[in-house]
Design a protein around this motif. Structure first.
Motif, PDB file in Angstrom:
ATOM      1  N   GLU A   6     -15.445  75.113 -73.590  1.00 45.92           N
ATOM      2  CA  GLU A   6     -15.101  73.750 -73.197  1.00 45.92           C
ATOM      3  C   GLU A   6     -16.166  73.116 -72.295  1.00 45.92           C
ATOM      4  O   GLU A   6     -16.844  73.800 -71.534  1.00 45.92           O
ATOM      5  CB  GLU A   6     -13.761  73.747 -72.433  1.00 45.92           C
ATOM      6  CG  GLU A   6     -12.560  74.013 -73.301  1.00 45.92           C
ATOM      7  CD  GLU A   6     -12.517  75.410 -73.886  1.00 45.92           C
ATOM      8  OE1 GLU A   6     -12.898  76.370 -73.192  1.00 45.92           O
ATOM      9  OE2 GLU A   6     -12.130  75.547 -75.060  1.00 45.92           O
ATOM     10  N   TYR A  53     -12.058  71.176 -69.716  1.00 43.81           N
ATOM     11  CA  TYR A  53     -11.308  72.102 -68.843  1.00 43.81           C
ATOM     12  C   TYR A  53     -10.360  71.302 -67.942  1.00 43.81           C
ATOM     13  O   TYR A  53      -9.199  71.651 -67.763  1.00 43.81           O
ATOM     14  CB  TYR A  53     -12.265  72.928 -67.977  1.00 43.81           C
ATOM     15  CG  TYR A  53     -12.882  74.128 -68.665  1.00 43.81           C
ATOM     16  CD1 TYR A  53     -12.093  75.096 -69.297  1.00 43.81           C
ATOM     17  CD2 TYR A  53     -14.262  74.331 -68.642  1.00 43.81           C
ATOM     18  CE1 TYR A  53     -12.671  76.214 -69.902  1.00 43.81           C
ATOM     19  CE2 TYR A  53     -14.847  75.441 -69.240  1.00 43.81           C
ATOM     20  CZ  TYR A  53     -14.045  76.388 -69.870  1.00 43.81           C
ATOM     21  OH  TYR A  53     -14.619  77.487 -70.461  1.00 43.81           O
ATOM     22  N   ASP A 103     -13.244  84.094 -67.615  1.00 44.21           N
ATOM     23  CA  ASP A 103     -14.127  83.121 -66.970  1.00 44.21           C
ATOM     24  C   ASP A 103     -13.244  82.032 -66.359  1.00 44.21           C
ATOM     25  O   ASP A 103     -12.066  81.949 -66.681  1.00 44.21           O
ATOM     26  CB  ASP A 103     -15.106  82.507 -67.993  1.00 44.21           C
ATOM     27  CG  ASP A 103     -14.376  81.953 -69.205  1.00 44.21           C
ATOM     28  OD1 ASP A 103     -14.067  82.748 -70.119  1.00 44.21           O
ATOM     29  OD2 ASP A 103     -14.076  80.748 -69.216  1.00 44.21           O
TER      30      ASP A 103
HETATM   31  N1  HPA Z   1     -12.308  78.834 -73.343  1.00 44.09           N
HETATM   32  C1  HPA Z   1     -11.847  79.115 -74.570  1.00 44.09           C
HETATM   33  N2  HPA Z   1     -11.714  80.339 -75.027  1.00 44.09           N
HETATM   34  C2  HPA Z   1     -12.043  81.355 -74.208  1.00 44.09           C
HETATM   35  C3  HPA Z   1     -12.527  81.131 -72.923  1.00 44.09           C
HETATM   36  C4  HPA Z   1     -12.680  79.794 -72.465  1.00 44.09           C
HETATM   37  O1  HPA Z   1     -13.114  79.514 -71.333  1.00 44.09           O
HETATM   38  N3  HPA Z   1     -12.773  82.354 -72.373  1.00 44.09           N
HETATM   39  C5  HPA Z   1     -12.434  83.270 -73.300  1.00 44.09           C
HETATM   40  N4  HPA Z   1     -11.995  82.666 -74.421  1.00 44.09           N
END
Ligand code: HPA
Length: 292
Positions: free
Chosen positions: A204, A209, A246
């Motif tokens: 994203e 986000y 993350d």
């Molecule tokens: N976004 C979308 N899919 C994901 C992410 C993310 O930050 N991290 C792991 N899969």
């Protein structure tokens, strides 16, 4: 597409499902799996705890899609986990790979036809709740579907489930309660929250986000929701967990996301998630509970 063509598609799909199920049934005999497990990122280690009796590489199974992501192996396992007869997908299919929703969810239909009535599913996800840290776990309480296609679109097979399945409670509250108890016993951090599914494959933007946080999501990922929709269509009970790999919110904390970092973060959480699932299976299925 006319009504006749739509019906014809359903008939073809039924035949594929019967063929795949028949192929597996012919090999596993009277084995009755009760619990289906989709080993997403972060749950690979669980396979080591399964007493495997049969193993089928996906290409061997008629009409099974074949995984194109290298970080996912592609095998179907049958055996026991903590004494419970299980059917396990080691490697799953994603919309971004190019599969249709019907293909992605085909294995869940096969699970059901072989007797599975419970589904445990895991994924890697970006954290949107500011309380989250990398490698935390989030029990999925609810989801938001932002995928551009729905696996239930097309003629409905009434024998499997209703045309308009209820989604007011897709994730089993009893399993959530038990999992929270277990996490407390284990002394690990778990969150509980809303998973939003997006198509991917790009990660994203910061604005995205922010948007996803604003609409009420706690974690974002590219899987799980199609499988859960199909499982609920057939009345299966579902438990889902995300590994936060993350951070997407607050946006000041967003860093470049690489596959390596996602895998590393998931790998660190693996022992906790593996233990959580093992204990949940012990509690849910050991004492004759869980029959439905
Ligand atoms: N976004 C979308 N899919 C994901 C992410 C993310 O930050 N991290 C792991 N899969």
């Amino acid at each position: 597409m006319g009504a006749e063509a739509i019906r014809g598609e359903l008939d073809r799909w039924k035949a594929c499902l019967e063929e795949a199920t028949g192929y597996l049934r012919g090999r596993i005999g009277s084995f009755e799996p009760r619990l289906g497990i989709v080993l997403g990122t972060g749950l690979g280690q669980l396979a080591e705890h399964i007493a495997v009796e049969w193993e089928f590489p996906y290409p061997e199974i008629p009409h099974f899609p074949v995984s194109t992501v290298e970080s996912h192996a592609g095998r179907l396992l049958f055996g026991h986990l903590e004494g419970c007869p299980v059917m396990v997908m080691q490697g799953r299919f994603h919309y971004y790979e190019g599969y249709s929703m019907k293909e992605i969810t085909f294995p869940i239909r096969v699970m059901y036809r072989l007797g599975v009535r419970w589904l445990f599913i895991s994924n890697a996800a970006g954290g949107l709740n500011p309380a989250m840290q990398v490698s935390d776990l989030m029990i999925i309480r609810d989801h938001i579907n932002l995928l551009p296609e729905n696996p239930l679109r097309g003629a409905n097979w009434d024998e499997l489930g209703p045309r308009f399945p209820d989604m007011s409670m897709p994730y089993d509250v009893e399993l959530i309660r038990r999992a929270r108890e277990i996490a407390e016993e284990m002394g690990i951090r778990v969150h509980e929250g809303v998973y939003v599914a997006v198509a991917g494959p790009n990660l994203e933007t910061k604005a995205e986000y922010q948007f996803l946080r604003l609409i009420g999501a706690d974690a974002v990922g590219m899987s799980t929701v199609p499988e859960v929709i199909v499982a609920r269509h057939m009345g299966m009970k579902v438990f889902g967990v995300s590994v936060i790999t993350d951070i997407g919110y607050p946006v000041e904390k967003v860093e470049e996301v690489t596959l390596e970092r996602v895998i590393e973060a998931a790998r660190r959480a693996e022992p906790w998630l593996t233990e959580l699932i093992r204990r949940l299976v012990q509690k849910q299925f050991a004492c004759g509970e869980g029959e439905s």
